[in-house]
Write an enzyme that holds these catalytic residues in place. Structure first.
Site, PDB file in Angstrom:
ATOM      1  N   CYS A  40      -7.038   7.989  11.279  1.00  0.00           N
ATOM      2  CA  CYS A  40      -8.486   7.767  11.393  1.00  0.00           C
ATOM      3  C   CYS A  40      -8.736   6.298  11.714  1.00  0.00           C
ATOM      4  CB  CYS A  40      -9.187   8.136  10.089  1.00  0.00           C
ATOM      5  SG  CYS A  40      -9.277   9.916   9.867  1.00  0.00           S
ATOM      6  N   GLU A  81     -10.852   1.237   9.778  1.00  0.00           N
ATOM      7  CA  GLU A  81      -9.849   1.361   8.713  1.00  0.00           C
ATOM      8  C   GLU A  81      -8.551   0.712   9.208  1.00  0.00           C
ATOM      9  OE1 GLU A  81      -9.352   5.356   7.113  1.00  0.00           O
ATOM     10  OE2 GLU A  81      -7.187   5.017   6.969  1.00  0.00           O
ATOM     11  N   ARG A 125      -9.568   3.153   0.612  1.00  0.00           N
ATOM     12  CA  ARG A 125      -8.624   2.565   1.579  1.00  0.00           C
ATOM     13  C   ARG A 125      -8.426   1.065   1.376  1.00  0.00           C
ATOM     14  NH1 ARG A 125      -7.849   6.889   1.243  1.00  0.00           N
ATOM     15  NH2 ARG A 125      -8.226   8.568   2.700  1.00  0.00           N
TER      16      ARG A 125
HETATM   17  C1  LIG Z   1      -1.037  10.586  12.573  1.00  0.00           C
HETATM   18  C2  LIG Z   1      -1.522   9.725  11.433  1.00  0.00           C
HETATM   19  C3  LIG Z   1      -2.137  10.318  10.339  1.00  0.00           C
HETATM   20  C4  LIG Z   1      -2.599   9.526   9.277  1.00  0.00           C
HETATM   21  N1  LIG Z   1      -3.200  10.137   8.212  1.00  0.00           N
HETATM   22  C5  LIG Z   1      -3.613   9.383   7.172  1.00  0.00           C
HETATM   23  C6  LIG Z   1      -4.216  10.006   6.027  1.00  0.00           C
HETATM   24  O1  LIG Z   1      -4.344  11.220   5.931  1.00  0.00           O
HETATM   25  N2  LIG Z   1      -4.640   9.196   5.015  1.00  0.00           N
HETATM   26  C7  LIG Z   1      -4.498   7.836   5.064  1.00  0.00           C
HETATM   27  O2  LIG Z   1      -4.894   7.156   4.107  1.00  0.00           O
HETATM   28  N3  LIG Z   1      -3.929   7.225   6.133  1.00  0.00           N
HETATM   29  C8  LIG Z   1      -3.484   7.960   7.177  1.00  0.00           C
HETATM   30  N4  LIG Z   1      -2.916   7.344   8.254  1.00  0.00           N
HETATM   31  C9  LIG Z   1      -2.810   5.871   8.292  1.00  0.00           C
HETATM   32  C10 LIG Z   1      -1.474   5.327   7.745  1.00  0.00           C
HETATM   33  O3  LIG Z   1      -0.492   6.320   7.781  1.00  0.00           O
HETATM   34  C11 LIG Z   1      -1.613   4.827   6.310  1.00  0.00           C
HETATM   35  O4  LIG Z   1      -2.597   3.825   6.200  1.00  0.00           O
HETATM   36  C12 LIG Z   1      -0.281   4.265   5.802  1.00  0.00           C
HETATM   37  O5  LIG Z   1      -0.360   4.116   4.422  1.00  0.00           O
HETATM   38  C13 LIG Z   1       0.077   2.923   6.441  1.00  0.00           C
HETATM   39  O6  LIG Z   1       1.357   2.530   5.956  1.00  0.00           O
HETATM   40  P1  LIG Z   1       2.277   1.568   6.814  1.00  0.00           P
HETATM   41  O7  LIG Z   1       3.492   1.287   6.039  1.00  0.00           O
HETATM   42  O8  LIG Z   1       2.467   2.122   8.169  1.00  0.00           O
HETATM   43  O9  LIG Z   1       1.369   0.272   6.868  1.00  0.00           O
HETATM   44  P2  LIG Z   1       1.258  -0.752   8.082  1.00  0.00           P
HETATM   45  O10 LIG Z   1       0.480  -0.104   9.177  1.00  0.00           O
HETATM   46  O11 LIG Z   1       2.575  -1.301   8.417  1.00  0.00           O
HETATM   47  O12 LIG Z   1       0.362  -1.878   7.400  1.00  0.00           O
HETATM   48  C14 LIG Z   1      -0.954  -1.603   6.982  1.00  0.00           C
HETATM   49  C15 LIG Z   1      -1.480  -2.825   6.223  1.00  0.00           C
HETATM   50  O13 LIG Z   1      -0.714  -2.993   5.037  1.00  0.00           O
HETATM   51  C16 LIG Z   1      -0.069  -4.280   5.024  1.00  0.00           C
HETATM   52  N5  LIG Z   1       1.240  -4.076   4.408  1.00  0.00           N
HETATM   53  C17 LIG Z   1       2.200  -3.188   4.766  1.00  0.00           C
HETATM   54  N6  LIG Z   1       3.233  -3.251   3.916  1.00  0.00           N
HETATM   55  C18 LIG Z   1       2.928  -4.198   2.995  1.00  0.00           C
HETATM   56  C19 LIG Z   1       3.597  -4.736   1.855  1.00  0.00           C
HETATM   57  N7  LIG Z   1       4.803  -4.307   1.470  1.00  0.00           N
HETATM   58  N8  LIG Z   1       2.982  -5.713   1.148  1.00  0.00           N
HETATM   59  C20 LIG Z   1       1.760  -6.173   1.509  1.00  0.00           C
HETATM   60  N9  LIG Z   1       1.086  -5.709   2.582  1.00  0.00           N
HETATM   61  C21 LIG Z   1       1.659  -4.726   3.312  1.00  0.00           C
HETATM   62  C22 LIG Z   1      -0.018  -4.722   6.478  1.00  0.00           C
HETATM   63  O14 LIG Z   1      -0.004  -6.131   6.597  1.00  0.00           O
HETATM   64  C23 LIG Z   1      -1.320  -4.123   7.016  1.00  0.00           C
HETATM   65  O15 LIG Z   1      -2.409  -4.956   6.711  1.00  0.00           O
HETATM   66  C24 LIG Z   1      -2.434   8.113   9.325  1.00  0.00           C
HETATM   67  C25 LIG Z   1      -1.794   7.520  10.431  1.00  0.00           C
HETATM   68  C26 LIG Z   1      -1.336   8.313  11.465  1.00  0.00           C
HETATM   69  C27 LIG Z   1      -0.632   7.656  12.621  1.00  0.00           C
END
Ligand SMILES: Cc1cc2nc3c(=O)[nH]c(=O)nc-3n(C[C@H](O)[C@H](O)[C@H](O)COP(=O)(O)OP(=O)(O)OC[C@H]3O[C@@H](n4cnc5c(N)ncnc54)[C@H](O)[C@@H]3O)c2cc1C
Length: 318
Positions: free
Chosen positions: A241, A312, A184
């Site tokens: 998570c 996480e 992660r």
């Molecule tokens: C119902 C549910 C189920 C999930 N299941 C999983 C799973 O199975 N496996 C898993 O790994 N995760 C899971 N997640 C967590 C989440 O979906 C992942 O971590 C996802 O990749 C986050 O992407 P995001 O674009 O929403 O990131 P954000 O939440 O917007 O950002 C996360 C981090 O990344 C940074 N960031 C975002 N975009 C950029 C960019 N372009 N450049 C630099 N930094 C950036 C942000 O500053 C922050 O620190 C789940 C979440 C939910 C709500």
């Protein structure tokens, strides 16, 4: 910053971004947890030039800035974010096929593209390898930065390179040798130095996928989604998570369940009955409720099992 400068910044942003800039924007509207106070400046750039402009502006006026994708792995505190949020998921999107090389077929996606759109694209084009990401909410940029994963795979297995913009707006192609993946987490190296979070943002990712029949990919996808729905609480807002799984111990969810914390409540936040590593918003949670509950979980797990759980979910704001 004086009121005069703040007004000037707002006018400049409005002139350039129109309805793609918002002021005092509630972050609850942009996170899957559905909590979070207001961001001073919330901007949705549509191209690299606009992203560069925002980074220059942030540097010129000494504004703190944070980049977000789908807001699926962040928890914004109740007083919100001072400075600027650069939100990529709505306008900085696009997928294209690059070419085939001996390793597989390459597909590139801009950072704001939803991960599920990439999965769908791969499926429709007979590209295998991305099904693990089905049902993971968020954007390509967030998924790469978090090394998002499930079902025994993660972004580290499919990404062959990324493009980044550094804080001084240099656009750099970063190959595998300069990407260090761990659970992660991704660390990006530029000029032999690991970049801190505020020193770069991800512009796009290059995926390497293999050929497969669409019907085979679709059948596997159905099973993966069914498994997710049966094991995760999809009916309540969450950020997935909450804690990383500790190394060499039981999973965080198993430890939380064993400590009897399933269903534990703090204000509007609760530990999910379905998956103990999910903290869910029961409808009226504040970020403070969620943080209080997460701290109670950490204390209990440390007391009962001697294991220090690490979030996480990225907690930001004030
Ligand atoms: C119902 C549910 C189920 C999930 N299941 C999983 C799973 O199975 N496996 C898993 O790994 N995760 C899971 N997640 C967590 C989440 O979906 C992942 O971590 C996802 O990749 C986050 O992407 P995001 O674009 O929403 O990131 P954000 O939440 O917007 O950002 C996360 C981090 O990344 C940074 N960031 C975002 N975009 C950029 C960019 N372009 N450049 C630099 N930094 C950036 C942000 O500053 C922050 O620190 C789940 C979440 C939910 C709500």
């Amino acid at each position: 910053m004086t009121a005069e400068i703040a007004t000037h910044i707002r006018q400049e942003l409005t002139r350039r971004f129109g309805d793609r800039v918002r002021f005092d924007e509630p972050m609850a509207a942009h996170t899957t947890f559905k909590v979070g106070g207001p961001a001073d400046l919330f901007v949705m750039p549509a191209n690299e030039e606009e992203i560069g402009y925002l980074l220059c502006m942030a540097r010129q006026w000494g504004l703190e800035h944070v980049v977000i994708g789908g807001g699926a792995n962040i928890l914004v505190r109740d007083r919100g974010i001072r400075g600027m949020v650069i939100a990529l998921a709505d306008h900085f999107t696009g997928i294209s096929m690059v070419d085939e090389d001996p390793g597989g077929i390459r597909m590139t996606a801009l950072a704001g593209t939803r991960l599920h759109a990439c999965c769908r694209y791969a499926m429709d084009h007979g590209l295998a390898g991305l099904n693990f990401a089905l049902g993971i909410p968020g954007s390509v940029g967030g998924a790469i930065l978090m090394n998002a994963g499930a079902s025994g795979s993660s972004m580290a297995n499919v990404i062959r390179g990324i493009r980044i913009m550094t804080a001084d707006t240099e656009v750099v192609a970063v190959g595998l040798n300069d990407l260090s993946w761990s659970y992660r987490e991704l660390s990006v190296c530029f000029l032999s130095k690991a970049l801190a979070m505020d020193e770069f943002l991800i512009l796009s990712g290059i995926f390497e996928l293999g050929p497969a029949k669409p019907e085979i990919i679709k059948a596997e996808a159905g099973e993966i989604m069914q498994y997710r729905r049966s094991t995760q609480p999809w009916d309540r807002p969450s950020a997935g998570c909450f804690f990383k799984n500790p190394l060499g111990a039981q999973s965080a969810g198993k430890l939380i369940e064993a400590a009897g914390l399933k269903g534990a409540v703090s204000g509007g936040a609760a530990v999910s009955e379905k998956h103990a590593n999910f903290i869910v918003n029961r409808g009226n949670a504040s970020a403070a409720d969620i943080i209080r509950l997460s701290e109670r979980i950490q204390e209990t797990i440390y007391h009962d099992f001697g294991v220090a759980l690490i979030p996480e979910v990225r907690i930001m704001g004030e």
